[in-house]
Write an enzyme that holds these catalytic residues in place. Structure first.
Site, PDB file in Angstrom:
ATOM      1  N   CYS A  29       0.810  -1.225   0.000  1.00  0.00           N
ATOM      2  CA  CYS A  29       0.000   0.000   0.000  1.00  0.00           C
ATOM      3  C   CYS A  29       0.844   1.276   0.000  1.00  0.00           C
ATOM      4  CB  CYS A  29      -0.958   0.010   1.186  1.00  0.00           C
ATOM      5  SG  CYS A  29      -2.111  -1.362   1.141  1.00  0.00           S
ATOM      6  N   HIS A  89      -3.352   7.361   1.870  1.00  0.00           N
ATOM      7  CA  HIS A  89      -3.747   6.028   1.442  1.00  0.00           C
ATOM      8  C   HIS A  89      -5.160   5.759   1.962  1.00  0.00           C
ATOM      9  CE1 HIS A  89      -4.014   1.867   0.700  1.00  0.00           C
ATOM     10  NE2 HIS A  89      -3.804   1.479   1.944  1.00  0.00           N
ATOM     11  N   ASN A 125     -10.112   0.139  -0.598  1.00  0.00           N
ATOM     12  CA  ASN A 125      -8.642   0.169  -0.496  1.00  0.00           C
ATOM     13  C   ASN A 125      -8.063  -0.440  -1.775  1.00  0.00           C
ATOM     14  OD1 ASN A 125      -5.945  -0.295   0.057  1.00  0.00           O
ATOM     15  ND2 ASN A 125      -6.296  -1.053   2.131  1.00  0.00           N
TER      16      ASN A 125
HETATM   17  O1  UT7 Z   1      -3.943  -1.083   3.372  1.00  0.00           O
HETATM   18  C1  UT7 Z   1      -3.100  -1.508   4.383  1.00  0.00           C
HETATM   19  C2  UT7 Z   1      -3.542  -1.012   5.661  1.00  0.00           C
HETATM   20  N1  UT7 Z   1      -4.744  -1.714   6.093  1.00  0.00           N
HETATM   21  C3  UT7 Z   1      -5.471  -1.137   6.982  1.00  0.00           C
HETATM   22  O2  UT7 Z   1      -5.184  -0.031   7.332  1.00  0.00           O
HETATM   23  C4  UT7 Z   1      -6.611  -1.904   7.617  1.00  0.00           C
HETATM   24  C5  UT7 Z   1      -6.655  -1.546   9.073  1.00  0.00           C
HETATM   25  N2  UT7 Z   1      -7.733  -2.202   9.811  1.00  0.00           N
HETATM   26  C6  UT7 Z   1      -9.029  -1.882   9.694  1.00  0.00           C
HETATM   27  O3  UT7 Z   1      -9.381  -1.063   8.870  1.00  0.00           O
HETATM   28  C7  UT7 Z   1     -10.014  -2.520  10.633  1.00  0.00           C
HETATM   29  O4  UT7 Z   1      -9.315  -3.249  11.632  1.00  0.00           O
HETATM   30  C8  UT7 Z   1     -10.994  -3.489   9.907  1.00  0.00           C
HETATM   31  C9  UT7 Z   1     -11.987  -2.674   9.101  1.00  0.00           C
HETATM   32  C10 UT7 Z   1     -10.237  -4.442   9.028  1.00  0.00           C
HETATM   33  C11 UT7 Z   1     -11.798  -4.294  10.939  1.00  0.00           C
HETATM   34  O5  UT7 Z   1     -12.458  -3.462  11.859  1.00  0.00           O
HETATM   35  P1  UT7 Z   1     -12.458  -3.834  13.417  1.00  0.00           P
HETATM   36  O6  UT7 Z   1     -13.295  -2.838  14.082  1.00  0.00           O
HETATM   37  O7  UT7 Z   1     -11.014  -3.943  13.821  1.00  0.00           O
HETATM   38  O8  UT7 Z   1     -13.198  -5.231  13.439  1.00  0.00           O
HETATM   39  P2  UT7 Z   1     -12.671  -6.676  13.854  1.00  0.00           P
HETATM   40  O9  UT7 Z   1     -11.810  -7.267  12.793  1.00  0.00           O
HETATM   41  O10 UT7 Z   1     -12.112  -6.650  15.236  1.00  0.00           O
HETATM   42  O11 UT7 Z   1     -14.017  -7.488  13.873  1.00  0.00           O
HETATM   43  C12 UT7 Z   1     -15.100  -7.093  14.750  1.00  0.00           C
HETATM   44  C13 UT7 Z   1     -16.311  -7.993  14.499  1.00  0.00           C
HETATM   45  C14 UT7 Z   1     -15.999  -9.484  14.589  1.00  0.00           C
HETATM   46  O12 UT7 Z   1     -17.111 -10.108  15.191  1.00  0.00           O
HETATM   47  P3  UT7 Z   1     -17.107 -10.550  16.758  1.00  0.00           P
HETATM   48  O13 UT7 Z   1     -15.932 -11.483  16.880  1.00  0.00           O
HETATM   49  O14 UT7 Z   1     -16.911  -9.252  17.507  1.00  0.00           O
HETATM   50  O15 UT7 Z   1     -18.425 -11.178  16.935  1.00  0.00           O
HETATM   51  C15 UT7 Z   1     -15.897  -9.912  13.154  1.00  0.00           C
HETATM   52  O16 UT7 Z   1     -16.235 -11.275  12.978  1.00  0.00           O
HETATM   53  O17 UT7 Z   1     -16.826  -7.785  13.182  1.00  0.00           O
HETATM   54  C16 UT7 Z   1     -16.936  -9.040  12.500  1.00  0.00           C
HETATM   55  N3  UT7 Z   1     -16.691  -8.827  11.071  1.00  0.00           N
HETATM   56  C17 UT7 Z   1     -17.653  -8.594  10.180  1.00  0.00           C
HETATM   57  N4  UT7 Z   1     -18.992  -8.501  10.297  1.00  0.00           N
HETATM   58  C18 UT7 Z   1     -19.694  -8.229   9.186  1.00  0.00           C
HETATM   59  C19 UT7 Z   1     -15.478  -8.792  10.455  1.00  0.00           C
HETATM   60  N5  UT7 Z   1     -15.659  -8.541   9.141  1.00  0.00           N
HETATM   61  C20 UT7 Z   1     -16.998  -8.411   8.948  1.00  0.00           C
HETATM   62  C21 UT7 Z   1     -17.784  -8.131   7.823  1.00  0.00           C
HETATM   63  N6  UT7 Z   1     -19.123  -8.042   7.978  1.00  0.00           N
HETATM   64  N7  UT7 Z   1     -17.254  -7.914   6.593  1.00  0.00           N
END
Ligand code: UT7
Length: 325
Positions: free
Chosen positions: A114, A252, A282
């Site tokens: 990225c 980004h 992204n």
């Molecule tokens: O380009 C390189 C740089 N990349 C980035 O900068 C990405 C950085 N990270 C992020 O943007 C965020 O961490 C994410 C958007 C990827 C994830 O957000 P989060 O608030 O950290 O969510 P999480 O991964 O901790 O997941 C929270 C919950 C989980 O459920 P439980 O375990 O709390 O019941 C996941 O299973 O959200 C659930 N979940 C989803 N639910 C519906 C994860 N993905 C999805 C989805 N739809 N697509």
């Protein structure tokens, strides 16, 4: 007089098919609400089989040259940032060179995921300043849809495909003029200790397969905000500027929440931050030049503006560059 790399024009290209969150929710266990709230993403463009990293890169490069009013025959350097090349080799940049019909100069790919466009700009800037080249096309182009695990809802909803490009020309500028155009300062970093937080589980030398993207999103998020705030401060110091001098930040586009958090840390008003993540998602190395070109073409970024580019990605790699456009 000193040589600086001056942005002469920009261009971008997107696949023909837009895919909304609602459409994605028909084939992935997710909702429009979750994606929008956690990321700001509402839409992404996904490449059809006949659309590849090179076809998108070529279209973006042609648009940038047209905007610059520069004939391809003058291009003696093509640096293409990508993590999704058409083939393991040759470099996709050589395919772009062939399509543009400007043979004999340099053409190579840069892999910094990225942050790839920042790295590519830094390399091109160094080559222009040392006289190794006079006119460069710097491209970020990706087809991340090809390396997504569509069973992993935590990653597959976040990415899109696309390409962006700028034309940089070596120009003698008067540094006594505070409005002298060109790249003013760039800082790039990497920290390989974090390889396993964002990676692809394949490759020619390991599995012999292309592999799929894997990410520990929450940890990447945490590092992104800290690293980006640090490198932005570093570049401002190197340039002798403050955040109040900046007209636009072109970050980004990974997550609207990262953009907000970084802007807050630097005391930058949100209206100075170019945000396209809602429409493009992204697009990895393509996201910065795609966002830049979008804001140039819709009239937000104007000639003379002071623009900060910044990115962070797998590796980790991160960097920032301050440019008077
Ligand atoms: O380009 C390189 C740089 N990349 C980035 O900068 C990405 C950085 N990270 C992020 O943007 C965020 O961490 C994410 C958007 C990827 C994830 O957000 P989060 O608030 O950290 O969510 P999480 O991964 O901790 O997941 C929270 C919950 C989980 O459920 P439980 O375990 O709390 O019941 C996941 O299973 O959200 C659930 N979940 C989803 N639910 C519906 C994860 N993905 C999805 C989805 N739809 N697509």
């Amino acid at each position: 007089m000193t040589i600086r790399s001056v942005v002469r024009g920009s261009g971008s290209a997107l696949p023909r098919h837009a895919v909304s969150n609602a459409e994605l929710a028909q084939r992935v266990d997710t909702t429009d609400e979750w994606i929008t709230e956690r990321t700001g993403i509402r839409n992404r463009y996904l490449a059809d089989p006949d659309e590849t990293t090179s076809t998108l890169a070529i279209a973006a490069a042609r648009a940038a040259l047209e905007a610059a009013g520069i004939d391809a025959s003058r291009v003696d350097l093509i640096v293409l940032a990508t993590a999704t090349p058409d083939q393991t080799f040759p470099a996709t940049a050589t395919q772009v060179q062939h399509a543009l019909g400007c043979h004999g100069g340099m053409a190579f790919d840069v892999a910094a995921v990225c942050s790839g466009f920042l790295y590519a700009m830094g390399v091109a800037d160094s080559m222009l300043k040392t006289g190794m080249a006079k006119c460069a096309v710097v491209i970020g182009a990706e087809t991340f849809s090809r390396i997504l695990d569509w069973e992993d809802r935590g990653t597959c909803v976040l990415f899109g495909d696309g390409a962006g490009a700028i034309v940089l020309e070596a120009v003698d500028v008067d540094l006594a003029d505070p409005l002298a155009p060109g790249i003013i300062a760039t800082r790039l970093h990497a920290d390989g200790r974090h390889n396993q937080l964002l990676y692809v589980d394949g490759g020619p030398s390991t599995t012999g397969t292309v592999g799929k993207l894997r990410m520990k999103g929450r940890e990447v998020f945490r590092h992104a905000v800290v690293n980006l705030a640090e490198v932005l401060t570093e570049v401002l110091e190197a340039a002798g500027k403050t955040s109040a001098d900046i007209d636009w930040v072109v970050p980004h586009q990974a997550n609207a929440r990262i953009l907000d958090a970084t802007a807050r840390k630097l005391g930058l008003p949100p209206e100075k931050v170019v945000v396209t993540v809602h429409d493009h998602a992204n697009t990895s190395a393509a996201s910065v030049p795609l966002a830049f070109d979008t804001a140039v073409r819709d009239g937000r970024i104007k000639p003379g503006d002071l623009v900060m580019f910044e990115a962070m990605g797998g590796g980790f790699t991160w960097g920032a560059s301050l440019v008077r456009v």
